[in-house]
Motif scaffolding. Structure first.
Motif, PDB file in Angstrom:
ATOM      1  N   ALA A  20       6.319  -6.555   0.927  1.00 15.23           N
ATOM      2  CA  ALA A  20       7.764  -6.723   1.055  1.00 15.23           C
ATOM      3  C   ALA A  20       8.299  -5.547   1.864  1.00 15.23           C
ATOM      4  O   ALA A  20       7.952  -4.398   1.591  1.00 15.23           O
ATOM      5  N   SER A  21       9.124  -5.831   2.868  1.00 20.30           N
ATOM      6  CA  SER A  21       9.658  -4.787   3.751  1.00 20.30           C
ATOM      7  C   SER A  21      11.129  -4.535   3.411  1.00 20.30           C
ATOM      8  O   SER A  21      12.023  -5.252   3.868  1.00 20.30           O
ATOM      9  N   LEU A  22      11.345  -3.520   2.615  1.00 21.03           N
ATOM     10  CA  LEU A  22      12.689  -3.125   2.207  1.00 21.03           C
ATOM     11  C   LEU A  22      13.020  -1.787   2.851  1.00 21.03           C
ATOM     12  O   LEU A  22      12.182  -0.883   2.884  1.00 21.03           O
ATOM     13  N   TYR A  23      14.252  -1.660   3.345  1.00 20.52           N
ATOM     14  CA  TYR A  23      14.701  -0.418   3.956  1.00 20.52           C
ATOM     15  C   TYR A  23      15.961   0.079   3.257  1.00 20.52           C
ATOM     16  O   TYR A  23      16.769  -0.721   2.772  1.00 20.52           O
ATOM     17  N   GLU A  25      19.325   2.382   4.145  1.00 17.47           N
ATOM     18  CA  GLU A  25      20.093   2.914   5.264  1.00 17.47           C
ATOM     19  C   GLU A  25      21.243   3.757   4.732  1.00 17.47           C
ATOM     20  O   GLU A  25      21.981   3.328   3.848  1.00 17.47           O
ATOM     21  N   ARG A  26      21.379   4.959   5.273  1.00 16.67           N
ATOM     22  CA  ARG A  26      22.479   5.841   4.897  1.00 16.67           C
ATOM     23  C   ARG A  26      23.666   5.594   5.823  1.00 16.67           C
ATOM     24  O   ARG A  26      23.503   5.083   6.934  1.00 16.67           O
ATOM     25  N   GLU A  27      24.844   5.973   5.406  1.00 10.92           N
ATOM     26  CA  GLU A  27      26.055   5.660   6.171  1.00 10.92           C
ATOM     27  C   GLU A  27      26.078   6.294   7.562  1.00 10.92           C
ATOM     28  O   GLU A  27      26.819   5.823   8.441  1.00 10.92           O
ATOM     29  N   ASP A  28      25.260   7.343   7.791  1.00  8.89           N
ATOM     30  CA  ASP A  28      25.217   7.963   9.115  1.00  8.89           C
ATOM     31  C   ASP A  28      24.198   7.291  10.029  1.00  8.89           C
ATOM     32  O   ASP A  28      23.934   7.778  11.139  1.00  8.89           O
ATOM     33  N   GLY A  29      23.620   6.173   9.590  1.00  7.35           N
ATOM     34  CA  GLY A  29      22.674   5.421  10.412  1.00  7.35           C
ATOM     35  C   GLY A  29      21.219   5.749  10.171  1.00  7.35           C
ATOM     36  O   GLY A  29      20.328   5.059  10.686  1.00  7.35           O
ATOM     37  N   PHE A  30      20.938   6.789   9.398  1.00  7.64           N
ATOM     38  CA  PHE A  30      19.553   7.146   9.104  1.00  7.64           C
ATOM     39  C   PHE A  30      18.948   6.072   8.194  1.00  7.64           C
ATOM     40  O   PHE A  30      19.527   5.706   7.176  1.00  7.64           O
ATOM     41  N   ARG A  31      17.779   5.551   8.589  1.00 14.66           N
ATOM     42  CA  ARG A  31      17.142   4.467   7.842  1.00 14.66           C
ATOM     43  C   ARG A  31      15.684   4.810   7.583  1.00 14.66           C
ATOM     44  O   ARG A  31      15.022   5.398   8.428  1.00 14.66           O
ATOM     45  N   TRP A  32      15.191   4.439   6.406  1.00 19.93           N
ATOM     46  CA  TRP A  32      13.793   4.681   6.079  1.00 19.93           C
ATOM     47  C   TRP A  32      13.222   3.508   5.273  1.00 19.93           C
ATOM     48  O   TRP A  32      13.956   2.830   4.552  1.00 19.93           O
ATOM     49  N   PRO A  33      11.910   3.247   5.384  1.00 22.54           N
ATOM     50  CA  PRO A  33      11.292   2.162   4.613  1.00 22.54           C
ATOM     51  C   PRO A  33      11.033   2.591   3.179  1.00 22.54           C
ATOM     52  O   PRO A  33      10.730   3.758   2.908  1.00 22.54           O
ATOM     53  N   GLU A  34      11.186   1.650   2.255  1.00 23.31           N
ATOM     54  CA  GLU A  34      10.854   1.885   0.854  1.00 23.31           C
ATOM     55  C   GLU A  34       9.464   1.332   0.566  1.00 23.31           C
ATOM     56  O   GLU A  34       9.134   0.221   0.992  1.00 23.31           O
ATOM     57  N   ASP A  35       8.657   2.097  -0.136  1.00 20.41           N
ATOM     58  CA  ASP A  35       7.322   1.645  -0.524  1.00 20.41           C
ATOM     59  C   ASP A  35       7.438   0.863  -1.833  1.00 20.41           C
ATOM     60  O   ASP A  35       7.416   1.445  -2.914  1.00 20.41           O
ATOM     61  N   ILE A  36       7.555  -0.462  -1.733  1.00 17.98           N
ATOM     62  CA  ILE A  36       7.765  -1.293  -2.909  1.00 17.98           C
ATOM     63  C   ILE A  36       6.573  -1.237  -3.859  1.00 17.98           C
ATOM     64  O   ILE A  36       6.722  -1.369  -5.082  1.00 17.98           O
ATOM     65  N   SER A  37       5.391  -1.004  -3.321  1.00 12.01           N
ATOM     66  CA  SER A  37       4.205  -0.941  -4.185  1.00 12.01           C
ATOM     67  C   SER A  37       4.339   0.161  -5.232  1.00 12.01           C
ATOM     68  O   SER A  37       3.720   0.100  -6.302  1.00 12.01           O
ATOM     69  N   TRP A  38       5.145   1.182  -4.938  1.00  9.30           N
ATOM     70  CA  TRP A  38       5.337   2.318  -5.841  1.00  9.30           C
ATOM     71  C   TRP A  38       5.863   1.869  -7.198  1.00  9.30           C
ATOM     72  O   TRP A  38       5.563   2.472  -8.218  1.00  9.30           O
ATOM     73  N   TYR A  39       6.643   0.776  -7.225  1.00  8.94           N
ATOM     74  CA  TYR A  39       7.237   0.303  -8.473  1.00  8.94           C
ATOM     75  C   TYR A  39       6.249  -0.472  -9.348  1.00  8.94           C
ATOM     76  O   TYR A  39       6.591  -0.860 -10.465  1.00  8.94           O
ATOM     77  N   PHE A  40       5.045  -0.671  -8.822  1.00  6.68           N
ATOM     78  CA  PHE A  40       4.020  -1.414  -9.552  1.00  6.68           C
ATOM     79  C   PHE A  40       2.784  -0.566  -9.845  1.00  6.68           C
ATOM     80  O   PHE A  40       1.759  -1.081 -10.269  1.00  6.68           O
ATOM     81  N   THR A  41       2.880   0.744  -9.628  1.00  8.86           N
ATOM     82  CA  THR A  41       1.705   1.596  -9.751  1.00  8.86           C
ATOM     83  C   THR A  41       1.256   1.761 -11.195  1.00  8.86           C
ATOM     84  O   THR A  41       2.089   1.839 -12.110  1.00  8.86           O
ATOM     85  N   PRO A  42      -0.066   1.834 -11.420  1.00  2.00           N
ATOM     86  CA  PRO A  42      -0.576   2.167 -12.750  1.00  2.00           C
ATOM     87  C   PRO A  42      -0.442   3.665 -13.008  1.00  2.00           C
ATOM     88  O   PRO A  42      -0.163   4.449 -12.093  1.00  2.00           O
ATOM     89  N   TYR A  43      -0.676   4.053 -14.243  1.00  2.00           N
ATOM     90  CA  TYR A  43      -0.492   5.448 -14.654  1.00  2.00           C
ATOM     91  C   TYR A  43      -1.237   6.429 -13.752  1.00  2.00           C
ATOM     92  O   TYR A  43      -0.700   7.485 -13.398  1.00  2.00           O
ATOM     93  N   ARG A  44      -2.463   6.111 -13.376  1.00  2.86           N
ATOM     94  CA  ARG A  44      -3.260   7.065 -12.583  1.00  2.86           C
ATOM     95  C   ARG A  44      -2.626   7.365 -11.222  1.00  2.86           C
ATOM     96  O   ARG A  44      -2.965   8.371 -10.582  1.00  2.86           O
ATOM     97  N   GLU A  45      -1.695   6.508 -10.768  1.00  7.76           N
ATOM     98  CA  GLU A  45      -1.030   6.724  -9.487  1.00  7.76           C
ATOM     99  C   GLU A  45       0.408   7.224  -9.647  1.00  7.76           C
ATOM    100  O   GLU A  45       1.116   7.399  -8.659  1.00  7.76           O
ATOM    101  N   PHE A  46       0.832   7.455 -10.883  1.00  9.79           N
ATOM    102  CA  PHE A  46       2.149   8.071 -11.076  1.00  9.79           C
ATOM    103  C   PHE A  46       2.137   9.464 -10.452  1.00  9.79           C
ATOM    104  O   PHE A  46       1.103  10.156 -10.477  1.00  9.79           O
ATOM    105  N   PRO A  47       3.271   9.942  -9.922  1.00  7.00           N
ATOM    106  CA  PRO A  47       3.325  11.335  -9.469  1.00  7.00           C
ATOM    107  C   PRO A  47       2.947  12.279 -10.612  1.00  7.00           C
ATOM    108  O   PRO A  47       3.229  12.016 -11.781  1.00  7.00           O
ATOM    109  N   GLN A  48       2.313  13.378 -10.261  1.00  4.64           N
ATOM    110  CA  GLN A  48       1.844  14.311 -11.276  1.00  4.64           C
ATOM    111  C   GLN A  48       2.987  14.801 -12.159  1.00  4.64           C
ATOM    112  O   GLN A  48       2.833  14.972 -13.368  1.00  4.64           O
TER     113      GLN A  48
END
Length: 246
Positions: A20-23, A25-48
């Motif tokens: 899934a390609s989700l972005y 966008e900030r009001e000044d036009g700066f845009r970045w992609p969101e890593d949707i897979s991050w919301y489905f990560t198992p415990y071993r892939e959680f940030p430390q």
């Protein structure tokens, strides 16, 4: 359309197709992609820093802004009594579909339907500490979480610090101050498959700002656990205290 509608569509598409390609966008036009897979990560892939904060969880747990339910699923498997909540009924249904047992449609930014002292630990992970968008709404959320937590309640949350070392970020922060906003207040919208959401606000907090704000609402910062750079994200463990009279 609400901002969470597009987020829900992206989560469900990833759940069904693996992409899934989700972005954002900030009001000044700066845009970045969101890593949707991050919301489905198992415990071993959680940030430390998330894993470190989760060692403090105890008792009855409220997972606010649960998303696809990754934290609730982990805590469930370890025998904890978890109530997962999301402001979006569609996202709450996704968490339920993925196996979260107790799911309710409840937002973090208003009065909740829970009794006083109903929970021992509240989670606000996934940058949800700033989900209410402004300082005044952030303080109101802290007051409500103070009400629904037990005497020794804990609040575990993640956010990231505004990055004044980046010239573009510094310019945006200066513009915020000129408009009377908090320096870390972002005005954003989501972009997904040709659709754009309404604008919404997300509040970023430095540890110093958080310490100051939390202290006024009856929360003491006990631990700050950061990524390699605090601008990339950090977790905080807060202990409930008696609220000061306003």
């Amino acid at each position: 359309m609400k901002p969470l509608d597009l987020f829900s569509e992206a989560l469900w598409k990833f759940y069904r197709t693996g992409r899934a390609s989700l972005y954002t966008e900030r009001e000044d036009g700066f845009r970045w992609p969101e890593d949707i897979s991050w919301y489905f990560t198992p415990y071993r892939e959680f940030p430390q820093y998330e894993r470190a904060a989760l060692t403090s969880v105890r008792g009855r747990v409220l997972d606010l802004g649960c998303g696809a339910g990754r934290h609730s699923l982990y805590l469930q498997r370890h025998g904890l009594d978890v109530t997962a909540c999301d402001a979006s009924a569609s996202i709450a249904e996704l968490a339920r579909t993925r196996g979260v047992r107790h799911v309710r449609v409840v937002g973090a930014c208003g009065r909740t339907p829970f009794d006083d002292s109903a929970f021992d630990t509240v989670l606000l992970f996934g940058n949800n500490l700033g989900i209410c968008g402004t300082r005044s709404r952030f303080r109101r959320m802290l007051r409500e979480l103070h009400r629904i937590t037990s005497k020794d309640g804990l609040l575990l949350a993640t956010t990231r610090s505004p990055n004044a070392a980046d010239p573009r970020e510094l310019k945006y922060m200066q513009g915020n101050l000129a408009r009377g906003r908090a320096e870390g207040q972002l005005r954003l919208r989501l972009v997904f498959e040709g659709q754009t959401s309404p604008w919404f606000h997300l509040l970023l907090l430095s540890p110093t700002d958080l310490l100051r704000e939390a202290n006024t609402q009856g929360w003491r910062v006990e631990r700050v656990l950061s990524a390699r750079k605090i601008e990339e994200g950090y977790a905080v463990v807060m202990q409930k205290e008696k609220r000061r009279k306003q």
